[in-house]
Scaffold this motif. Structure first.
Motif, short mmCIF file in Angstrom:
data_model
loop_
_atom_site.label_atom_id
_atom_site.label_comp_id
_atom_site.label_asym_id
_atom_site.label_seq_id
_atom_site.Cartn_x
_atom_site.Cartn_y
_atom_site.Cartn_z
N GLY A 41 -26.50 -23.44 49.49
CA GLY A 41 -27.53 -23.28 50.59
C GLY A 41 -28.80 -23.63 50.07
O GLY A 41 -29.73 -24.15 50.47
N CYS A 42 -29.11 -23.50 48.49
CA CYS A 42 -30.46 -23.67 47.86
C CYS A 42 -30.04 -24.22 46.62
O CYS A 42 -29.09 -24.11 46.19
N LEU A 43 -31.14 -24.84 46.05
CA LEU A 43 -31.13 -25.29 44.57
C LEU A 43 -30.93 -23.93 43.78
O LEU A 43 -31.45 -23.04 43.77
N PRO A 44 -30.21 -24.32 42.67
CA PRO A 44 -30.08 -22.98 41.42
C PRO A 44 -31.79 -22.63 40.99
O PRO A 44 -31.54 -21.50 40.76
N ALA A 45 -32.58 -23.40 40.79
CA ALA A 45 -33.87 -23.10 40.29
C ALA A 45 -34.58 -22.35 41.31
O ALA A 45 -35.11 -21.26 41.14
N THR A 46 -34.27 -22.54 42.75
CA THR A 46 -34.86 -21.72 43.77
C THR A 46 -34.05 -20.25 43.80
O THR A 46 -34.90 -19.30 44.12
N TYR A 47 -32.61 -20.39 43.68
CA TYR A 47 -32.09 -19.05 43.65
C TYR A 47 -32.59 -18.11 42.36
O TYR A 47 -32.90 -17.03 42.59
N ILE A 48 -32.83 -18.67 41.51
CA ILE A 48 -33.38 -18.16 40.06
C ILE A 48 -34.63 -17.37 40.35
O ILE A 48 -35.02 -16.41 39.98
N ALA A 68 -29.79 -18.72 57.93
CA ALA A 68 -28.94 -17.46 58.16
C ALA A 68 -27.94 -17.33 56.88
O ALA A 68 -28.24 -16.32 56.29
N GLU A 69 -27.53 -18.28 56.45
CA GLU A 69 -26.66 -18.29 55.26
C GLU A 69 -27.65 -17.90 54.09
O GLU A 69 -27.08 -17.21 53.09
#
Length: 197
Positions: A41-48, A68-69
Motif C-alpha cells: 500500500g505504501c512505499l518502504p520509505a514512507t512506512y519507515i 483503509a488498507e
C-alpha cells in the motif's frame, strides 16, 4: 534480517533529523528498507517514516486509493489513531492519491496557532523521485546561501505551501519519500522557489 524497531528506527530518525536541519539534503533509507518484509500500500520509505513519527500520542490521516488498507497497517504498527484531515498531526499522501488531493489536503491541514505553533501537521508525500523532476531553489535556516532540489510530479504544492507557511511560526513541514527509499525534508522555515528554465 528483520528491521530492528529500536536501532534501525533510531538510525533512520537520525537521517531524517539531518535532512530536516539541512534542507535539500537527501537521506537514503535503503539499509532500513532492505530489512522490511513486503509492505503493501505504501512505499518502504514512507512506512519507515511512519514507524519513526507515529505513536499513541499522535494522530494521522492517509490520503490514498488504498486508504483503509494503509490506515490499518499504520494503526497496527504504531498504535497511532486515525483522524480527520483537519485534525491529523501527520498526513500521508500516497502516490495513488487522485489528482488534486495533495492540494486539498494541504489546504485542510492544520498549521498550528500562535500560542502553539507546534500543533501543526507534518505532510508526508510520496513521489517517484527526489533526484529528478521539477527543479527547486531552497533558502532559509540550515542552508548556506541556496540549495537545489528536484521533486518528480506535480508542482501544485509549491504555491499552496507558500500560502500556508506565510505567517511564521505557523505552517506545514513537508517530508518527501521516493521509490528508491530516499527522503527529503522541507521544514516550514525553508523558502521554496521553482527554478525557471
Amino acid at each position: 534480517m528483520m528491521l530492528d524497531m529500536v536501532h534501525d528506527i533510531q538510525a533512520a530518525y537520525r537521517k531524517l533529523v539531518d535532512s530536516m536541519s539541512r534542507p535539500g539534503t537527501i537521506s537514503d533509507l535503503s539499509d532500513e528498507a532492505g530489512k522490511l518484509e513486503q509492505v503493501q500500500g505504501c512505499l518502504p520509505a514512507t512506512y519507515i517514516a511512519a514507524l519513526m513519527l507515529l505513536d499513541t500520542e499522535v494522530t494521522f490521516k492517509v490520503v490514498s486509493e488504498r486508504e483503509a488498507e494503509v490506515t490499518h497497517l499504520l494503526s497496527q504498527s504504531t498504535y497511532a489513531k486515525d483522524a480527520q484531515l483537519e485534525e491529523a498531526d501527520f498526513i500521508f499522501i500516497l502516490r495513488d492519491a487522485a489528482p488534486g488531493y495533495l492540494h486539498s489536503a494541504m489546504e485542510a491541514a492544520k498549521i498550528g496557532e500562535l500560542t502553539d505553533p507546534h500543533s501543526s501537521a507534518t505532510v508526508i508525500i510520496e513521489t517517484e523521485s527526489v533526484t529528478c523532476g521539477t527543479k527547486l531553489r531552497l533558502s532559509g535556516p540550515g542552508i548556506q546561501s541556496t540549495a537545489k532540489a528536484e521533486i518528480h510530479g506535480t508542482e501544485a504544492w509549491i504555491d499552496i505551501r507558500a500560502e500556508r507557511n506565510a505567517e511564521f511560526p505557523l505552517g506545514l513541514d513537508l517530508i518527501v519519500t521516493d521509490t528508491s527509499h530516499r527522503i527529503l525534508a522541507l521544514p516550514r522555515t525553508t523558502q521554496v522557489v521553482k527554478e525557471e528554465i
